[in-house]
Design an enzyme around this catalytic site. Structure first.
Site, PDB file in Angstrom:
ATOM      1  N   ARG A   1       0.694  -1.132   0.040  1.00  0.00           N
ATOM      2  CA  ARG A   1      -0.069   0.217  -0.044  1.00  0.00           C
ATOM      3  C   ARG A   1       0.893   1.185  -0.071  1.00  0.00           C
ATOM      4  O   ARG A   1       1.783   1.485   0.869  1.00  0.00           O
ATOM      5  CB  ARG A   1      -0.767   0.009   1.050  1.00  0.00           C
TER       6      ARG A   1
ATOM      7  N   ARG B   1      -6.738  20.136   8.527  1.00  0.00           N
ATOM      8  CA  ARG B   1      -5.453  19.994   9.507  1.00  0.00           C
ATOM      9  C   ARG B   1      -5.166  21.265  10.209  1.00  0.00           C
ATOM     10  O   ARG B   1      -5.438  22.233   9.486  1.00  0.00           O
ATOM     11  CB  ARG B   1      -4.311  19.371   8.741  1.00  0.00           C
TER      12      ARG B   1
ATOM     13  N   LYS C   1     -12.974   3.742   1.588  1.00  0.00           N
ATOM     14  CA  LYS C   1     -12.343   3.463   3.024  1.00  0.00           C
ATOM     15  C   LYS C   1     -13.525   4.099   3.987  1.00  0.00           C
ATOM     16  O   LYS C   1     -13.948   5.161   3.683  1.00  0.00           O
ATOM     17  CB  LYS C   1     -11.309   4.440   3.247  1.00  0.00           C
TER      18      LYS C   1
ATOM     19  N   THR D   1      -6.095  -0.297  10.578  1.00  0.00           N
ATOM     20  CA  THR D   1      -5.654   0.857  11.728  1.00  0.00           C
ATOM     21  C   THR D   1      -5.466   0.458  13.002  1.00  0.00           C
ATOM     22  O   THR D   1      -6.300  -0.261  13.511  1.00  0.00           O
ATOM     23  CB  THR D   1      -6.753   1.959  11.759  1.00  0.00           C
TER      24      THR D   1
END
Length: 503
Positions: A52, A95, A238, A296
């Site tokens: 990945r 962010r 996802k 995760t």
């Protein structure tokens, strides 16, 4: 259906496989700790099935190097250990801005986020998202770094969100921000993502993992682009956004699988919901015969430590028991100190857990029972499902591995869905099909040109398996063949044989 008449009762005495193989696949994120030729080879030998690339980090030049190295490994490796390539888009991340040095946030302290660029003071920092003000309301809880810190929104002005710290900590530059229970109104595929997607098309990657998918519309949009570019790349959304949960069925139906991205999912939703959602997403994918990846924090402690916590080991085992196709490592292999040990732990835990699930002497709990075709018109897809179920039960009863010849991969995928007790050796003459099947649970994809003579094709397949020591002479195999382009006949056929392995 046809069966070979040379089956004898001693077929049931052989082991399920000459050497037990792990069925659950392992996805490894490649980063500074693993982006060399030596490490990619070692990762593959230790257990990596999918490499990945996280497009949130690095540039196209560094990712190009990884793609070339994985392709080199696949070209040189002939024992069936194929490594697929997954490109993971960055997505619409909110962010905080750059800080000259970290800021310590204390419980009860007032702290602000502003859409003004370049602000960095002891009580205010910038965010990179202009609509942050409109997305946030008084009473919302802001989570920093996936919940490492949290702040309660007290009020807002035209350009600033005023908060009070609930759980403090060290705020560093460019930390990810979530609003619990809400998703940002940013588009799922950003301009940067489109550039990365085009990069993936140019390099013929096998899968896109698309971040922060909220509905099926974005999947249809991406698939339309891939079709126009004549790109055969599968799309894996996802599931990490609060908005995605009400649309789960339609998102997965439009896609080629799904990833349970538990980090942001647990930030946008109450963390106690994550295990239940993981189970639901896995169940939904399996009902649609699509692969599912659990991701995760699976071995987060191994970023810095050589051994995992017992809770992490249990987490891997739960994902395997829930029948995920793949489990994923992120920082553990991207920038961790012990990437190979992390893969080894994941491999051994998955293998040991599978040994308790796929005991052919017991009724396998993961093998779907054949369903009566009631109140439905009999059709080819139903015949294929019935055939796959019966082939699985035959292989389980006789305790044989399965060999399937496939040009498009559909029968190998179907057999994987039924979770046979032993390995599925999927021979294909298409490179793209071989690469894609690397993600599916229990499937070992092998590239081989098919001969016009079906018996010659079968003989070459057996020879390759013997040479790789995947089985021994005298073992039995269940040979499965189905489809409109069968190697055994010109016309469509469904075909099962049980054969003794002979040189």
């Amino acid at each position: 259906m046809q069966s070979n008449t040379d089956v004898s009762t001693d077929a049931t005495s052989q082991a399920v496989d000459a050497t037990p193989r792990r069925k659950t696949k392992i996805v490894c994120t490649i980063g500074p700790s693993t982006n060399t030729r030596e490490m990619i080879w070692k990762l593959a030998e230790t257990g990596m099935n999918v490499a990945r690339m996280n497009m949130s980090h690095g540039d196209h030049q560094s990712h190009q190097k990884v793609i070339d190295l994985v392709k080199e490994y696949n070209a040189q490796n002939t024992d069936g250990n194929t490594v697929a390539i997954m490109l993971d888009t960055k997505g619409p991340e909110v962010r905080s801005g750059d800080l000259p040095e970290p800021i310590m946030l204390a419980e009860g302290q007032e702290f602000n986020f502003t859409i003004k660029r370049g602000v960095s003071t002891e009580d205010t920092v910038s965010v990179n998202y202009d609509d942050f003000i409109s997305d946030v309301e008084a009473g919302d809880i802001l989570l920093v770094d996936g919940g490492m810190m949290s702040l309660a929104v007290k009020s807002k002005t035209a350009d600033t969100v005023k908060c009070v710290v609930v759980d403090g900590g060290e705020l560093k530059s460019r930390r990810h921000l979530n609003v619990r229970g809400k998703s940002a109104t940013l588009p799922s595929i950003t301009e940067k993502d489109w550039e990365d997607i085009k990069f993936g098309v140019e390099n013929g990657v096998d899968f896109y993992a698309v971040s922060f998918v909220k509905d099926a519309k974005v999947i249809h949009e991406l698939k339309a682009y891939l079709k126009s570019a004549n790109a055969d790349i599968h799309v894996i959304p996802k599931i990490e956004s609060a908005d995605s949960i009400p649309n789960l069925q339609s998102i997965i139906a439009a896609s080629d699988g799904a990833m349970v991205a538990r980090g942001d999912l647990g930030a946008e939703l109450p963390i106690e919901e994550v295990p239940l959602l993981q189970e639901e997403i896995i169940r939904t994918c399996r009902s649609m015969q699509k692969p599912v990846i659990v991701a995760t924090n699976m071995l987060e402690s191994m970023i810095d430590h050589p051994t995992p916590t017992r809770a992490e080991v249990s987490d891997i085992a739960i994902a395997v028991r829930e029948a995920a196709d793949a489990i994923m490592l992120s920082g553990e292999t991207a920038h961790g100190k012990y990437p190979l040990k992390a893969v080894k732990v994941m491999h051994t835990v998955a293998l040991r857990t599978e040994s308790s699930l796929y005991d052919p002497t017991k009724a396998p709990s993961l093998v779907a029972r054949p369903k009566a075709l009631l109140n439905d018109d009999f059709c080819k897809s139903q015949l294929s499902k019935m055939f796959g179920s019966h082939a699985t039960m035959m292989a389980n009863t006789l305790r044989t591995p399965i060999i399937v010849f496939t040009r498009v991969g559909s029968m190998a995928v179907l057999l994987s869905h039924y979770r046979p007790s032993s390995t599925i050796y999927a021979f294909t003459n298409e490179v793209r099909v071989k690469q894609r099947l690397a993600l599916y649970q229990g499937v070992v994809p092998i590239l081989m040109e098919f001969s016009d003579d079906a018996e010659e094709t079968f003989s070459r397949a057996i020879t390759s398996l013997l040479d790789a020591k995947y089985m021994n002479e005298g073992d039995y195999v269940t040979l499965v063949q189905s489809g409109s382009q069968s190697i055994w006949r010109e016309e469509s056929t469904h075909h099962i044989q049980v054969r003794k392995v002979q040189c």
